[in-house]
Design a protein around this motif. Structure first.
Motif, PDB file in Angstrom:
ATOM      1  N   ILE A  63       0.591  -1.193   0.362  1.00 41.31           N
ATOM      2  CA  ILE A  63       0.316   0.076  -0.271  1.00 41.31           C
ATOM      3  C   ILE A  63       0.877   1.327   0.003  1.00 41.31           C
ATOM      4  O   ILE A  63       0.370   2.030  -0.891  1.00 41.31           O
ATOM      5  CB  ILE A  63      -0.881   0.256   1.454  1.00 41.31           C
ATOM      6  CG1 ILE A  63      -2.084  -1.296   0.558  1.00 41.31           C
ATOM      7  CG2 ILE A  63      -2.066   0.990   0.865  1.00 41.31           C
ATOM      8  CD1 ILE A  63      -3.170  -1.527   2.026  1.00 41.31           C
ATOM      9  N   ALA A  64       1.792   1.043   1.524  1.00 49.33           N
ATOM     10  CA  ALA A  64       3.135   3.025   1.098  1.00 49.33           C
ATOM     11  C   ALA A  64       3.755   2.457  -0.092  1.00 49.33           C
ATOM     12  O   ALA A  64       4.027   3.654  -0.815  1.00 49.33           O
ATOM     13  CB  ALA A  64       3.838   2.350   2.219  1.00 49.33           C
ATOM     14  N   GLY A  65       4.115   1.479  -0.801  1.00 51.68           N
ATOM     15  CA  GLY A  65       4.375   1.324  -1.977  1.00 51.68           C
ATOM     16  C   GLY A  65       4.342   2.224  -2.812  1.00 51.68           C
ATOM     17  O   GLY A  65       5.222   2.255  -3.680  1.00 51.68           O
ATOM     18  N   LEU A  66       3.409   1.598  -2.641  1.00 45.47           N
ATOM     19  CA  LEU A  66       2.239   2.109  -4.702  1.00 45.47           C
ATOM     20  C   LEU A  66       2.279   3.728  -5.005  1.00 45.47           C
ATOM     21  O   LEU A  66       2.168   3.358  -6.044  1.00 45.47           O
ATOM     22  CB  LEU A  66       1.296   0.892  -4.736  1.00 45.47           C
ATOM     23  CG  LEU A  66       1.530  -0.429  -4.603  1.00 45.47           C
ATOM     24  CD1 LEU A  66      -0.674  -0.843  -4.961  1.00 45.47           C
ATOM     25  CD2 LEU A  66       1.293  -0.672  -6.237  1.00 45.47           C
ATOM     26  N   SER A  67       2.003   4.304  -3.459  1.00 45.34           N
ATOM     27  CA  SER A  67       1.519   5.697  -3.674  1.00 45.34           C
ATOM     28  C   SER A  67       2.596   6.392  -3.559  1.00 45.34           C
ATOM     29  O   SER A  67       3.791   6.630  -3.219  1.00 45.34           O
ATOM     30  CB  SER A  67       0.517   5.563  -2.821  1.00 45.34           C
ATOM     31  OG  SER A  67       0.413   4.358  -2.735  1.00 45.34           O
ATOM     32  N   GLU A  68       2.427   7.376  -4.040  1.00 45.75           N
ATOM     33  CA  GLU A  68       3.603   9.341  -3.829  1.00 45.75           C
ATOM     34  C   GLU A  68       3.529   9.172  -2.438  1.00 45.75           C
ATOM     35  O   GLU A  68       4.813  10.225  -2.369  1.00 45.75           O
ATOM     36  CB  GLU A  68       2.954  10.107  -5.106  1.00 45.75           C
ATOM     37  CG  GLU A  68       3.771  10.992  -5.151  1.00 45.75           C
ATOM     38  CD  GLU A  68       3.909  12.611  -6.379  1.00 45.75           C
ATOM     39  OE1 GLU A  68       4.536  13.421  -6.382  1.00 45.75           O
ATOM     40  OE2 GLU A  68       3.150  11.564  -7.406  1.00 45.75           O
ATOM     41  N   ALA A  69       2.511   9.165  -2.083  1.00 46.93           N
ATOM     42  CA  ALA A  69       1.931   9.577  -0.744  1.00 46.93           C
ATOM     43  C   ALA A  69       0.504   9.097  -0.108  1.00 46.93           C
ATOM     44  O   ALA A  69      -0.041   7.893  -0.790  1.00 46.93           O
ATOM     45  CB  ALA A  69       1.274  10.967  -0.413  1.00 46.93           C
ATOM     46  N   THR A  70       1.007   8.481   1.229  1.00 46.33           N
ATOM     47  CA  THR A  70      -0.315   8.034   1.850  1.00 46.33           C
ATOM     48  C   THR A  70      -1.056   8.987   3.090  1.00 46.33           C
ATOM     49  O   THR A  70      -0.113  10.110   3.555  1.00 46.33           O
ATOM     50  CB  THR A  70       0.216   7.549   2.763  1.00 46.33           C
ATOM     51  OG1 THR A  70       1.167   6.008   1.895  1.00 46.33           O
ATOM     52  CG2 THR A  70      -0.105   6.797   3.685  1.00 46.33           C
ATOM     53  N   VAL A  71      -1.825   9.099   3.194  1.00 44.32           N
ATOM     54  CA  VAL A  71      -2.716   9.569   3.945  1.00 44.32           C
ATOM     55  C   VAL A  71      -3.520   9.384   4.415  1.00 44.32           C
ATOM     56  O   VAL A  71      -3.918   8.083   4.976  1.00 44.32           O
ATOM     57  CB  VAL A  71      -3.569  10.241   2.965  1.00 44.32           C
ATOM     58  CG1 VAL A  71      -5.258  10.875   3.718  1.00 44.32           C
ATOM     59  CG2 VAL A  71      -4.058  11.275   2.015  1.00 44.32           C
ATOM     60  N   VAL A  72      -3.934   9.332   5.723  1.00 47.08           N
ATOM     61  CA  VAL A  72      -3.937   9.208   7.225  1.00 47.08           C
ATOM     62  C   VAL A  72      -5.444   9.889   7.519  1.00 47.08           C
ATOM     63  O   VAL A  72      -5.213  10.992   7.939  1.00 47.08           O
ATOM     64  CB  VAL A  72      -3.450   8.623   8.397  1.00 47.08           C
ATOM     65  CG1 VAL A  72      -3.775   7.931   9.226  1.00 47.08           C
ATOM     66  CG2 VAL A  72      -2.323   7.987   7.464  1.00 47.08           C
ATOM     67  N   ILE A  73      -6.575   9.196   7.774  1.00 50.27           N
ATOM     68  CA  ILE A  73      -7.899   9.501   7.669  1.00 50.27           C
ATOM     69  C   ILE A  73      -7.674  10.255  10.018  1.00 50.27           C
ATOM     70  O   ILE A  73      -8.047  11.233   9.691  1.00 50.27           O
ATOM     71  CB  ILE A  73      -8.660   9.194   7.256  1.00 50.27           C
ATOM     72  CG1 ILE A  73      -8.151   9.747   5.617  1.00 50.27           C
ATOM     73  CG2 ILE A  73      -9.954   9.939   7.515  1.00 50.27           C
ATOM     74  CD1 ILE A  73      -8.623  11.344   4.949  1.00 50.27           C
ATOM     75  N   GLU A  74      -8.433   8.914   9.702  1.00 56.94           N
ATOM     76  CA  GLU A  74      -7.678   8.693  11.702  1.00 56.94           C
ATOM     77  C   GLU A  74      -7.601   7.241  12.320  1.00 56.94           C
ATOM     78  O   GLU A  74      -7.287   6.345  11.426  1.00 56.94           O
ATOM     79  CB  GLU A  74      -9.795   8.311  11.802  1.00 56.94           C
ATOM     80  CG  GLU A  74     -10.264   9.885  11.767  1.00 56.94           C
ATOM     81  CD  GLU A  74     -12.445   9.649  12.613  1.00 56.94           C
ATOM     82  OE1 GLU A  74     -12.212  10.028  13.368  1.00 56.94           O
ATOM     83  OE2 GLU A  74     -12.549   8.526  12.368  1.00 56.94           O
ATOM     84  N   SER A  75      -6.927   7.519  13.259  1.00 54.43           N
ATOM     85  CA  SER A  75      -6.317   6.361  13.472  1.00 54.43           C
ATOM     86  C   SER A  75      -6.158   6.460  15.182  1.00 54.43           C
ATOM     87  O   SER A  75      -6.044   7.657  16.022  1.00 54.43           O
ATOM     88  CB  SER A  75      -4.585   6.430  13.262  1.00 54.43           C
ATOM     89  OG  SER A  75      -3.938   5.313  13.902  1.00 54.43           O
ATOM     90  N   ALA A  76      -5.763   5.037  15.898  1.00 54.89           N
ATOM     91  CA  ALA A  76      -5.598   5.431  17.399  1.00 54.89           C
ATOM     92  C   ALA A  76      -4.353   5.685  17.780  1.00 54.89           C
ATOM     93  O   ALA A  76      -3.577   5.651  16.389  1.00 54.89           O
ATOM     94  CB  ALA A  76      -6.097   3.826  18.551  1.00 54.89           C
ATOM     95  N   SER A  77      -3.951   5.037  19.092  1.00 52.47           N
ATOM     96  CA  SER A  77      -2.520   4.912  19.138  1.00 52.47           C
ATOM     97  C   SER A  77      -1.314   4.294  18.577  1.00 52.47           C
ATOM     98  O   SER A  77      -0.460   4.611  18.295  1.00 52.47           O
ATOM     99  CB  SER A  77      -2.148   5.509  20.241  1.00 52.47           C
ATOM    100  OG  SER A  77      -3.171   4.428  20.981  1.00 52.47           O
ATOM    101  N   LYS A  78      -2.318   3.669  18.241  1.00 42.25           N
ATOM    102  CA  LYS A  78      -1.791   2.412  17.776  1.00 42.25           C
ATOM    103  C   LYS A  78      -2.651   1.528  16.418  1.00 42.25           C
ATOM    104  O   LYS A  78      -3.440   1.668  16.193  1.00 42.25           O
ATOM    105  CB  LYS A  78      -1.580   0.783  18.672  1.00 42.25           C
ATOM    106  CG  LYS A  78      -0.691   1.649  19.937  1.00 42.25           C
ATOM    107  CD  LYS A  78      -0.448  -0.087  20.553  1.00 42.25           C
ATOM    108  CE  LYS A  78       0.920   0.247  21.899  1.00 42.25           C
ATOM    109  NZ  LYS A  78       0.960  -0.375  22.959  1.00 42.25           N
ATOM    110  N   GLY A  79      -1.744   0.954  15.168  1.00 39.43           N
ATOM    111  CA  GLY A  79      -2.919   0.378  14.308  1.00 39.43           C
ATOM    112  C   GLY A  79      -2.373   0.220  13.032  1.00 39.43           C
ATOM    113  O   GLY A  79      -1.204   0.893  12.555  1.00 39.43           O
TER     114      GLY A  79
END
Length: 366
Positions: free
Chosen positions: A222-238
Motif C-alpha cells: 500500500i505504501a510502496g505503490l503510492s506517491e503519498a499516504t493519507v491517514v484519515i483517522e487512527s488510534a494511538s496504535k494500528g
C-alpha cells in the motif's frame, strides 16, 4: 516469461526465511531465479546475509517446486496477471522499495502508470466527521484523476474505495491474502465494481488464507505503490500508523488529518503531525501544493479542482471528463436535459474556467 523462470520465482517466493530482499540479492548474484536453484547449499550460504539456516531451502527445492506448480495452475486457470520486479510492467514506485515483492499478482483493470497515486488508510471505526472529510476530499481531488489505493478493510479503507468508484476514479485494493478470497466476507458485494474500476493486488498465494500477520506485508505494498499516504483517522496504535512509517521509510510523503486532542481516533494522526512524521491535512489544496501536483497541471485544471459546481453542473463535468469532447445537443440528449438548459450551464461553467467551447458546438473540459 520462461515457464521455468516463473516457477522458480514462485518457489523462491515461498523459500522459508528468505524474503524479498534476500531473494533479490540471490537473483542478482546468480543471474536469475532459475539459476538460484541450480546452486548448491554452500554457494548460497556464502552469500552475505544468508548462512546455512537460510540456505536450507535449496535442500527442499522439489517440495517448493511442487507447491509452485499448484500456484501456477491457479494463475493460468483464473487468468491472474503477475508482475515481476525486474520487468517493465511492474509498478515503477514499488521497484524503488527494497522489500517490494519479487512477484505480485493482480486482477481487474489496473493501470499504475498514472502519475498521481494516493494511499488512503485509517481506522476501521471511522467517525461521521472523518467520513464527511473523506467524501469532500475525494470529490475535490477527483479532477486530477488520481488512483486511490487502500486495504479493503472496514471503515476508512472501504469508504475510500467506494468514494473513488462514485467519482469515476481507479481504485486498487491491496489484500492480505490470496486473490481467490475476500476479507471481510461481506465486502464481496463490492468486488464487481472494484474489478471494473481498478482491481486487486496481492503478493500472497491463493493457498494463503487470511492471517493478521499478513497485514505488514500488505501494508508495505500500500505504501510502496503510492506517491503519498493519507491517514484519515487512527488510534494511538494500528496498521495505518505502520503504513505511514513504511511510506516514510520509502521517502514518500505522509499526510494526517488532525482532530481534537481527546478523540480516540485522532490520537494517532495528531502524534504523526506532532512528531513531524506527517504533513497536516486540513484541505484538499494541501495535497496538490506539497506534492507539486498543481505545478504539473495548467491553471484551468486547478480551477476545476476547487470551483463550486451545483449538482447538474457536476453531471456535465463528469460527462465531459469521460467523453473528452461532445456536441451540445448530444450532451443534452445523453443527460436527458433540455438543450437550452445545458447551453446555459455550459456558458456558466465556461465563465468559471471549467469548460471551453470548440468549433462546431463542441465542448470540452478547460
Amino acid at each position: 516469461m520462461n515457464p521455468t523462470e516463473l516457477l522458480s520465482l514462485l518457489a523462491l517466493k515461498k523459500a522459508p526465511l528468505v524474503g524479498d530482499i534476500l531473494a533479490k540479492k540471490l537473483i542478482r548474484e546468480f543471474g536469475s531465479a532459475s539459476a538460484v536453484f541450480e546452486q548448491d547449499k554452500p554457494s548460497i550460504a556464502a552469500l552475505e546475509g544468508m548462512g546455512d539456516k537460510k540456505a536450507s531451502f535449496i535442500e527442499n527445492k522439489t517440495f517448493l517446486f511442487k507447491k509452485a506448480e499448484k500456484e501456477l495452475e491457479f494463475i493460468e486457470k483464473h487468468r491472474i496477471k503477475y508482475r515481476v520486479y525486474y520487468n517493465d510492467d511492474y509498478s515503477k514506485r514499488l521497484q524503488y522499495c527494497p522489500d517490494g515483492p519479487i512477484i505480485y499478482f493482480e486482477k481487474g483493470k489496473i493501470e499504475l502508470d498514472n502519475p498521481y497515486v494516493l494511499s488512503i488508510v485509517g481506522t476501521r471505526q471511522i467517525t461521521t466527521n472523518a467520513a464527511a472529510f473523506l467524501e469532500k476530499f475525494i470529490s475535490e481531488i477527483a479532477p486530477l484523476n488520481p488512483i486511490i489505493v487502500s486495504g479493503y478493510a472496514y471503515g476508512v479503507d472501504i469508504l475510500a474505495h467506494k468514494l473513488a468508484i462514485e467519482n469515476k476514479l481507479q481504485t486498487v485494493a491491496v489484500l492480505a491474502h490470496g486473490l481467490n478470497q475476500t476479507y471481510p466476507r461481506n465486502h464481496e458485494a463490492y468486488n464487481e465494481q472494484m474489478m471494473e474500476n481498478g482491481g486487486f493486488i496481492s503478493d500472497f498465494w491463493h493457498s494463503d488464507s487470511f492471517d493478521r500477520k499478513n497485514f505488514l506485508g500488505r501494508n508495505r505494498i500500500i505504501a510502496g505503490l503510492s506517491e503519498a499516504t493519507v491517514v484519515i483517522e487512527s488510534a494511538s496504535k494500528g496498521g495505518s500508523l505502520v503504513t505511514a512509517d513504511l511510506a516514510s521509510d520509502y521517502n514518500r510523503e505522509v499526510f494526517a488529518v488532525p482532530g481534537r486532542v481527546n478523540d480516540k481516533y485522532s490520537i494517532g494522526c495528531n502524534e504523526l503531525i506532532k512528531q513531524a512524521k506527517a504533513h497536516m491535512l486540513t484541505k484538499t489544496e494541501d495535497i496538490a501544493y506539497i506534492l507539486g501536483w498543481e505545478k504539473k497541471q495548467d491553471i484551468a485544471i486547478q480551477k476545476q479542482l476547487f470551483v463550486e459546481l451545483n449538482d447538474e453542473e457536476k453531471q456535465v463535468f463528469k460527462y465531459l471528463k469521460k467523453a473528452d469532447k461532445e456536441l451540445l445537443d448530444i450532451i443534452a440528449m445523453d443527460l436527458q436535459m433540455p438543450v437550452h438548459k445545458v447551453a446555459s450551464m455550459l456558458m456558466g461553467m465556461e465563465l468559471k474556467g471549467v469548460v471551453k467551447p470548440l468549433p462546431g458546438k463542441l465542448f470540452t473540459l478547460a
